[in-house]
Design an enzyme around this catalytic site. Structure first.
Site, short mmCIF file in Angstrom:
data_model
loop_
_atom_site.label_atom_id
_atom_site.label_comp_id
_atom_site.label_asym_id
_atom_site.label_seq_id
_atom_site.Cartn_x
_atom_site.Cartn_y
_atom_site.Cartn_z
N SER A 51 13.92 -11.66 -59.38
CA SER A 51 14.11 -10.94 -58.12
C SER A 51 15.59 -10.93 -57.76
CB SER A 51 13.32 -11.62 -57.01
OG SER A 51 13.82 -11.19 -55.76
N HIS A 70 12.92 -7.13 -60.69
CA HIS A 70 12.09 -7.07 -59.48
C HIS A 70 13.01 -6.78 -58.28
CE1 HIS A 70 8.50 -8.16 -57.05
NE2 HIS A 70 9.38 -8.68 -56.20
N ASP A 127 13.27 -6.08 -54.24
CA ASP A 127 12.56 -6.30 -52.98
C ASP A 127 13.15 -5.45 -51.86
OD1 ASP A 127 10.62 -8.46 -53.54
OD2 ASP A 127 12.41 -9.57 -54.12
N MET A 153 12.91 -4.33 -47.97
CA MET A 153 12.38 -4.79 -46.67
C MET A 153 12.91 -3.90 -45.56
SD MET A 153 13.07 -8.83 -47.18
CE MET A 153 12.59 -9.68 -48.69
N HIS A 172 9.19 -3.65 -55.17
CA HIS A 172 8.22 -4.27 -54.24
C HIS A 172 8.58 -3.82 -52.83
CE1 HIS A 172 6.74 -8.38 -52.41
NE2 HIS A 172 6.03 -7.36 -51.99
N MET A 216 8.20 -3.87 -49.06
CA MET A 216 7.70 -4.58 -47.89
C MET A 216 8.06 -3.72 -46.69
SD MET A 216 8.79 -8.33 -49.23
CE MET A 216 9.75 -7.62 -50.55
N MET A 252 1.24 -12.59 -53.17
CA MET A 252 2.34 -13.29 -52.51
C MET A 252 1.98 -14.76 -52.32
SD MET A 252 4.70 -11.06 -52.15
CE MET A 252 5.82 -12.18 -51.33
N ASP A 311 4.43 -13.92 -56.72
CA ASP A 311 5.75 -13.70 -56.11
C ASP A 311 5.99 -14.66 -54.95
OD1 ASP A 311 8.14 -12.69 -55.21
OD2 ASP A 311 7.36 -10.70 -54.67
C1 DX5 Z 1 9.92 -12.39 -50.86
C2 DX5 Z 1 10.16 -11.54 -52.08
C3 DX5 Z 1 10.30 -12.32 -53.32
C4 DX5 Z 1 11.46 -13.29 -53.31
C5 DX5 Z 1 11.22 -14.34 -54.35
O1 DX5 Z 1 9.55 -11.59 -49.80
O2 DX5 Z 1 9.11 -10.62 -52.28
O3 DX5 Z 1 10.38 -11.46 -54.45
O4 DX5 Z 1 12.69 -12.67 -53.55
O5 DX5 Z 1 12.25 -15.26 -54.26
P1 DX5 Z 1 12.06 -16.80 -54.60
O6 DX5 Z 1 11.78 -16.88 -56.07
O7 DX5 Z 1 13.39 -17.37 -54.23
O8 DX5 Z 1 10.93 -17.31 -53.78
ZN ZN Z 2 9.00 -9.47 -54.25
#
Ligand code: DX5
Ligand code: ZN
Length: 215
Positions: free
Chosen positions: A7, A32, A34, A36, A65, A67, A136, A174
């Site tokens: 990620s 990956h 993320d 948000m 991903h 969110m 998650m 994740d």
């Molecule tokens: C959290 C993300 C994850 C996060 C994982 O909302 O979806 O992908 O970046 O990071 P670690 O491995 O540090 O928990």
């Molecule tokens: Zn993620």
């Protein structure tokens, strides 16, 4: 052997090009990414300008991903930005089946992510339509959180559901995945390990990725 999906949320954004080169040279399978929006989750990460640059650096699969609320507004732009897998949240999509159809029509693989409070059994009627479940194992919004132990039970239940259905849907786990719990997560039935902090904060990220692959 698990699919390892670093990620980039935990990457050094001042050195993003170097971080991408490192991943390209490593045994990592997917990138990956993320996204948000500050609405579905209490944090804002990055968007199209960053994703477009990152996907240009790699031939590896780009696993985005989301969110965010109302992902249908942006699915086409994520395709154009280079997403190969587009994952939306079960909790953010009142018309989830329509979201999945849209993603498939755009010729991306479709993923559905579920928060820690959402039961895997709720996915039973869309399993045939998707390629990936992102389970998650922390509350989404931040990297570097601790793995929620109950997630192991959920992975096992989802593994059984998928196997009983004769489905090829992948289980991605994740949040809070570290070297110390990765084996247990794989043994519970995970196919894909998303790992942010463990990789990017380690002294030797490539070796950490290799260690995860060897689990
Ligand atoms: C959290 C993300 C994850 C996060 C994982 O909302 O979806 O992908 O970046 O990071 P670690 O491995 O540090 O928990
Ligand atoms: Zn993620």
């Amino acid at each position: 052997m698990p699919i390892v999906a670093p990620s980039l949320l935990a990457a050094n954004f001042l050195k993003l090009g170097e971080e991408c080169t490192m991943l390209n040279e490593s045994e990592a399978d997917w990138f990956h990414l993320d996204v948000m929006d500050g609405r579905f989750v209490p944090n804002i990460s990055f968007g199209f300008p960053v994703i477009e640059q990152v996907t240009r650096t790699t031939k590896k699969i780009c696993d985005v991903h989301l969110m965010i609320v109302e992902p249908e507004k942006f699915a086409e732009r994520f395709k154009k930005a280079g997403a190969n897998i587009l994952t939306v949240h079960f909790e953010a999509c009142p018309n989830l089946h329509r979201n999945i159809q849209q993603i498939k029509a755009l010729e991306m693989q479709a993923g559905v992510a579920i928060n820690p409070h959402t039961s895997v059994e709720l996915l039973k009627d869309i399993l045939d339509d998707i390629d990936l479940v992102c389970l998650m194992s922390v509350n989404p919004g931040y990297g570097g959180q601790d793995f929620i132990p109950h997630s192991i039970q959920k992975i096992k239940r989802l593994r059984k559901m998928i196997d009983d259905a004769g489905s090829k849907v992948k289980i991605e786990v994740d949040g809070g995945v570290i070297l110390e719990n990765a084996k247990q997560i794989i043994e519970a039935g995970a196919d894909v390990l998303v790992t942010g902090s463990t990789i990017f904060k380690s002294n030797d990220p490539k070796a950490t990725i290799a260690a995860l692959k060897a689990m």
